[in-house]
Design an enzyme around this catalytic site. Structure first.
Site, short mmCIF file in Angstrom:
data_model
loop_
_atom_site.label_atom_id
_atom_site.label_comp_id
_atom_site.label_asym_id
_atom_site.label_seq_id
_atom_site.Cartn_x
_atom_site.Cartn_y
_atom_site.Cartn_z
N TYR A 189 0.81 -1.23 0.00
CA TYR A 189 0.00 0.00 0.00
C TYR A 189 0.85 1.28 0.00
CZ TYR A 189 -0.16 -0.31 5.29
OH TYR A 189 0.10 -0.39 6.62
N GLU A 190 0.18 2.38 -0.15
CA GLU A 190 0.84 3.71 -0.23
C GLU A 190 1.81 3.74 -1.42
OE1 GLU A 190 -0.32 5.99 2.04
OE2 GLU A 190 0.72 7.41 0.77
N GLY A 191 1.39 3.11 -2.53
CA GLY A 191 2.26 2.98 -3.71
C GLY A 191 3.09 1.72 -3.57
N GLN A 242 7.45 2.82 -6.08
CA GLN A 242 8.48 3.63 -5.40
C GLN A 242 9.78 3.62 -6.21
OE1 GLN A 242 7.50 5.26 -2.71
NE2 GLN A 242 5.55 4.16 -2.67
#
Lengths: 580, 580
Positions: free
Chosen positions: B434-436, B441
């Site tokens: 999650y969060e990319g 990244q």
């Protein structure tokens, strides 16, 4: 729901073209050579059974798990019916000897079928998983009466069986077993508790035959005081219940449809298998086959997880085209995104490599049992001793790593149980642990198999790998990569043998990386063969040669760092934290 | 049950001796410098809260999960009470500005506390996890009335909040969002469905403030048509229910005590945050902090899993002494077996390395916000842009890998849910997603941050690493290892920039490994500093310098293979299978 489509094309490619197995079968006098046509037919049918009967129960089994109440275990919906179908179709008896009702098929084909069953439903496959091992153990060590009473029932799958080894204080260290046998009226009575017993109790068969490791009356402490006993749940002579009780099932990370039982033996009637106090040796008869079987679970998990991710990545539309790929395709399936593509390529390379290692080892199991000359059998045994721990550790690790990479392909959906990728991760985590942890396999390989004879047998394996590289690699640029790696490994081997004599703790610290290096070199052998085959022409799965090149480009060169770490292991390990 | 003991000694070692943070705080005019005594006190108290209140709920939360019925979500037993205790003790407001009732503590201390909360109970920590991000977003983009209405309630933790981004067809690709805003009577009304919303509904607070990404009325398709809206569950003006509904919670692999909700917005009143059609930019305000927060989850999982395994390995007796170790100790705790010792040493090295990276980044966050000169702030922003994706991906991966290695230390017991090692594996698997995702990244780092300016900013980071190595590494043999690795990396960087101009697809294929190489070099910087400190003397955790040497011996040299793969990525990836 995750589907299962048996990868027959690659399986047959390995069996026929890489390993030339059908040609070998004809040369093994003890083996009932099925011929390639029958083999293909059997595999196609097994694949159909796995896909149509077992795969649909995979998610159900995980969701429901096993229910325990009052000593009884209810397996998940459909598991018992699937087992009846399995027995009725004759799958249980494939590898058993014709004299006990079996069909005497090659271990290699059994191995392929094992891969299929586990890919479709690992938890379910645990129930018949020990059948052949227990059969082989009983065939080798039982007296005529025991054999006549039990072997036909095991060969047919009418009864199932367990291996009762672990106790709370005795996991990797079986010498600490406390369950004991006493002699009474010229027979044995078993008392004690066992832990983590797969299929210790269930509702698939009327009887369950337990092979129990227990302290022999009057035997010495430690591993040399252990005998192996056959302890049935129901005494076949009388139809009465024996003193065998299930006290509960474990709640586990995965393979939840498999009943992992706490067992209690109380005044249970048992029969000695093999010599008194030679229980470990009797059990080790089935060790190679059992460890290979677990290695195949790794292949199976990798295969199923990779294909699951591949299918998803071709369907899932997300993101814009990246420069250089998918020109003119917007939106794009994520399989075209380089990070996803690279992950899938790595997954494929890992799975198909592990498959070649495992099938090769299965082929050697056939040779070790059925070859005409004692020399050939000895040679095969020598190889098996080295390859089995390597395949067990390498392939199970590969299976988990592929399941992990596959889950990542699903993104957030991978974390949701509904997709099935999470179950694959959970289920695939047990093979690196059971049947001897991967760390124990590594010590078995380096300390017990390589160092023990000064590297002689291992040197002969390296000779074989080198000869293969010289033959298969002619004119291929990858030949030099493999030969250089082999030469560096030989130098390292000499140093390891020497340094271990000075510092006997060293090989224990180096073992895990040594096993990795061995696996990479063995993989190099077979991927070079794949390149040689693709140069010869003939049908091969799409992208096969490119995958082989990918191995030599990006995987095998990693051996340099692995071997650097082996050299570093000569130093002491750093101190660990204080901790409360 | 797994205990949590906050690793205050190592945390303070990094804060005080490695990063010299207290000295820096005094130089940041915008920051309320707590001073080191207060900082120590706050951390000790936070550690106590995590250990005594949150850790005991970790297994319970996993077992019970969240119950959904009729639009309501019941969190696990004890979660709501723990949240009240958290708010009452003032933990929610630590990092918020004093003008809104907060205490303006450094991000670094918030980061350390975040590590503690997640180590103790990741699922619970998800509820307040977005508080500070939403607070910062509203503080930056809300008008005066919105701020006055919401900020004090968020700063105190009286209300919780969510980020509503994902939709079924829009995961990594937010441009595909369909939820839309319409204008009615000069205000906005939101309609649409959102997926995987952490804390979308629960019973911890009376109100929940949703930050919703939705299509602006009349805006263009794709990501440039998205605005960010504040949509409360309860309208504070009237106390009435807004059109926000929870349709269910997901059944997940881990963090089961965290409610992951499907949300439906129907005729819901919303307030625009920031400019129309600049929703992504408004949201990106909190991106660095949020990604660092996820990286810290990786540190937290690694820490908790490593210590759990270490404690077990010191208690579990199994096996005989191996030559060269534990002479005279029979039986031996498994921590003395070389394979287990090596695994624990690797775990420690991974955890403490990731901690240094994450705390360093948190320190830069303070500098980017509070430094006196615009140049200093710009410099910190430049570093943050590079380090944040690296920390997010590297530390989350490390956290999962340590949880995996820790589970293996437990052997068969690791596979049983009761032990807690399995939950750690499951919980630690979400931060890489999650969060990319970690792959996103990596692309962010190489394509958007490094290549985009021809490697200029990244080159300045390398200059800093080199200067640090020249300074800290004086007289240390490890200095050369680090300097050689930096020199090789600079040559590679130049090639990557050049080759990417010819083949824009190349950096996408090389991104994952590039991020790994960056992380290894940054780790080298701080482990060299640790060696320098240990030469200077002064208190350091036991085994710290040996762990640093272990890094240079066995971890950093792996960069050669990583960079070899980066060069290989210039070639096209192999074709994948056909699959049905």
């Amino acid at each position: 729901m995750r589907r299962y489509v048996p990868p027959l094309e690659d399986m047959l490619f390995v069996i026929e073209r890489v390993l030339h197995a059908p040609g070998q079968w004809a040369t093994l006098p003890g083996l009932a050579d099925p011929g390639i046509e029958t083999a293909r037919h059997v595999l196609a049918e097994a694949g159909r059974f796995a896909a149509e009967v077992l795969a649909p129960l995979n998610a159900v089994g995980d969701r429901e798990g096993c229910a325990y109440a009052d000593g009884r275990v209810a397996t998940p919906t459909g598991f018992a019916a699937a087992y009846r179908a399995y027995v009725d179709a004759g799958w249980a008896s494939l590898g058993c000897a014709p004299e006990w009702g079996g069909q005497g098929l090659p271990h290699l084909l059994e191995a392929v079928i094992q891969e299929m069953l586990v890919s479709a439903n690992h938890a379910w496959s645990m129930y018949p998983g020990l059948l052949h091992g227990a059969y082989a153990c009983l065939a080798a060590h039982g007296d005529a009466a025991l054999k006549a009473r039990y072997l036909p029932r095991l060969a047919s799958g009418e009864w199932l069986c367990t291996m009762c080894l672990t106790e709370p204080q005795a996991g990797s260290d079986l010498g600490r077993i406390r369950t004991c046998a006493t002699e009474r009226d010229g027979a044995y009575v078993i008392d004690g508790g066992k832990l983590f017993i797969s299929g210790g109790e269930h509702d698939l068969t009327d009887n369950i035959v337990h092979l129990v490791l227990a302290r022999h009356p009057g035997g010495p402490p430690g591993p040399r005081g252990l005998s192996l006993f056959l302890v049935p749940k129901i005494l076949p002579e009388t139809g009465q219940r024996n003193g065998v009780y299930c006290d509960g099932v474990e709640s586990k990370l995965g393979i939840r449809g498999s009943a992992t039982c706490s067992m209690r033996f109380e005044n249970a009637r048992g029969w000695l298998l093999g010599e008194p106090c030679k229980g470990l040796a009797a059990m080790f008869v089935m060790m190679n086959a059992a460890r290979l079987g677990v290695g195949l679970q790794g292949v199976a998990h990798g295969e199923a997880a990779y294909k699951h991710a591949l299918r998803y990545a071709r369907e899932r539309i997300q993101g814009r085209p990246v420069p250089g790929i998918a020109a003119g395709t917007d939106p794009v399936p994520i399989a075209l995104h380089p990070a996803v593509h690279a992950s899938l390529a790595a997954q494929r390379c890992a799975v198909e490599g592990a498959r070649m290692l495992a099938y090769w080892t299965a082929q050697l199991l056939d040779e070790s049992e059925y070859a005409a000359s004692p020399d050939q059998r000895r040679h095969a045994h020598e190889r098996l001793a080295l390859l089995t721990p390597m395949v067990k550790a390498w392939a199970t690790r590969a299976g988990f790593e592929v399941a992990d990479q596959a889950l990542q392909v699903f993104g957030g959906y991978g974390y949701i149980e509904e997709t099935g990728a999470a179950q694959a991760l959970r289920d695939s985590r047990i093979p690196p642990i059971y049947e001897g942890t991967n760390e124990i396999q590594a010590v078995d390989l380096l300390v017990r198999k390589v160092i023990a004879d000064g590297g002689a047998a291992y040197g002969r394996l390296l000779d074989e790998l080198e000869a293969a590289a010289r033959h298969d690699g002619q004119g291929l640029e990858q030949q030099a990569v493999q030969l250089d790696a082999l030469a560096a490994h030989r130098r390292l081997l000499a140093d390891i043998v020497q340094d271990s004599a000075r510092d006997p703790g060293y090989p224990y610290r180096a073992a895990d990386d040594f096993l990795r290096a061995t696996a990479l070199l063995c993989l190099g052998r077979w991927w070079l063969k794949v390149l040689a085959l693709s140069r010869e022409g003939g049908a091969a799965p799409r992208g096969k040669a490119a995958t082989a090149r990918h191995f030599f480009d990006t995987v095998l060169p990693g051996i340099a760092h692995v071997e650097h770490r082996i050299r570093c292991a000569r130093r002491a390990l750093p101190e660990l934290d204080d901790c409360d």
